[in-house]
Design a protein around this motif. Structure first.
Motif, PDB file in Angstrom:
ATOM      1  N   ASP A 129      36.058  46.942  42.533  1.00 34.15           N
ATOM      2  CA  ASP A 129      35.569  45.829  43.326  1.00 34.15           C
ATOM      3  C   ASP A 129      34.569  46.380  44.332  1.00 34.15           C
ATOM      4  N   ALA A 130      34.019  45.512  45.141  1.00 33.81           N
ATOM      5  CA  ALA A 130      32.978  45.938  46.079  1.00 33.81           C
ATOM      6  C   ALA A 130      33.535  46.830  47.178  1.00 33.81           C
ATOM      7  N   LYS A 131      34.848  46.806  47.415  1.00 35.84           N
ATOM      8  CA  LYS A 131      35.439  47.569  48.505  1.00 35.84           C
ATOM      9  C   LYS A 131      35.993  48.916  48.072  1.00 35.84           C
ATOM     10  N   SER A 132      36.193  49.142  46.779  1.00 39.01           N
ATOM     11  CA  SER A 132      36.806  50.389  46.341  1.00 39.01           C
ATOM     12  C   SER A 132      35.875  51.567  46.590  1.00 39.01           C
ATOM     13  N   GLU A 133      36.446  52.613  47.133  1.00 36.61           N
ATOM     14  CA  GLU A 133      35.740  53.852  47.479  1.00 36.61           C
ATOM     15  C   GLU A 133      34.490  53.579  48.299  1.00 36.61           C
ATOM     16  N   HIS A 155      37.861  43.726  32.207  1.00 38.98           N
ATOM     17  CA  HIS A 155      38.300  45.121  32.109  1.00 38.98           C
ATOM     18  C   HIS A 155      38.036  45.874  33.413  1.00 38.98           C
ATOM     19  N   MET A 156      36.892  45.627  34.011  1.00 37.98           N
ATOM     20  CA  MET A 156      36.568  46.330  35.259  1.00 37.98           C
ATOM     21  C   MET A 156      37.520  45.933  36.384  1.00 37.98           C
ATOM     22  N   ILE A 157      37.893  44.677  36.448  1.00 38.44           N
ATOM     23  CA  ILE A 157      38.742  44.208  37.539  1.00 38.44           C
ATOM     24  C   ILE A 157      40.205  44.563  37.302  1.00 38.44           C
ATOM     25  N   TYR A 158      40.734  44.253  36.118  1.00 36.87           N
ATOM     26  CA  TYR A 158      42.168  44.401  35.883  1.00 36.87           C
ATOM     27  C   TYR A 158      42.587  45.804  35.452  1.00 36.87           C
ATOM     28  N   PHE A 159      41.720  46.548  34.782  1.00 35.18           N
ATOM     29  CA  PHE A 159      42.121  47.859  34.289  1.00 35.18           C
ATOM     30  C   PHE A 159      41.482  49.011  35.055  1.00 35.18           C
ATOM     31  N   LEU A 160      40.236  48.868  35.457  1.00 37.44           N
ATOM     32  CA  LEU A 160      39.568  49.929  36.218  1.00 37.44           C
ATOM     33  C   LEU A 160      39.694  49.742  37.725  1.00 37.44           C
ATOM     34  N   HIS A 161      40.204  48.580  38.152  1.00 37.92           N
ATOM     35  CA  HIS A 161      40.427  48.260  39.569  1.00 37.92           C
ATOM     36  C   HIS A 161      39.152  48.412  40.392  1.00 37.92           C
ATOM     37  N   ASP A 196      39.070  57.473  55.433  1.00 32.17           N
ATOM     38  CA  ASP A 196      40.265  56.645  55.514  1.00 32.17           C
ATOM     39  C   ASP A 196      39.956  55.276  54.930  1.00 32.17           C
ATOM     40  N   ASP A 197      40.146  55.147  53.627  1.00 31.60           N
ATOM     41  CA  ASP A 197      39.867  53.884  52.942  1.00 31.60           C
ATOM     42  C   ASP A 197      41.094  52.992  52.859  1.00 31.60           C
ATOM     43  N   GLY A 198      42.206  53.433  53.372  1.00 32.86           N
ATOM     44  CA  GLY A 198      43.425  52.658  53.276  1.00 32.86           C
ATOM     45  C   GLY A 198      44.124  52.945  51.965  1.00 32.86           C
TER      46      GLY A 198
END
Length: 133
Positions: free
Chosen positions: A84-88, A76-82, A20-22
């Protein structure tokens, strides 16, 4: 085994409780446009630096272009690939760090080998060739 049956009977599935990652963060049109504008700016400035010959030294120009390239990768990593340290649950960041380490090792090793091949295998002069055993 009976513990799994008991939790399943009460409606709790322990397997899904850990995932449950939200809500998944999807960017908006404003976010994509911000990334696009930043990417265009980060491409146009190095292009202008090279075409306008802003610096006399090509080494300085190269280092500045590499800096802009690194910033563009982050954009590119932040705006297009979304990413961040919290993803998945941080697995994306771990995979990114592993990839960066492999790329650095590969590039450093390749440059090291090419430098030593260039230094140690340069063609000799005619005079040196005549004195070979």
């Amino acid at each position: 085994m009976s513990a799994h049956i008991d939790t399943a009977a009460h409606g709790h599935d322990t397997h899904d409780d850990h995932h449950d990652d939200g809500p998944v963060s999807h960017s908006t049109f404003k976010g994509y446009m911000t990334g696009f504008v930043l990417a265009v700016i980060l491409t146009a400035i190095p292009f202008w630096l090279v075409m306008g010959k802003a610096f006399a030294s090509t080494n300085t120009t190269s280092l500045i272009i590499l800096g802009f390239a690194a910033v563009q990768i982050v954009v590119h990593m932040i705006y297009f690939l979304h990413m961040d340290a919290k993803s998945e649950s941080g697995w994306n960041m771990l995979a990114l760090i592993f990839t960066i380490v492999l790329v650095v090792i590969t590039l450093a090793g390749s440059l090291w080998v090419m430098y030593h091949m260039n230094t140690n295998m340069m063609p000799m002069s005619v005079h040196d060739m005549k004195n070979m055993p």
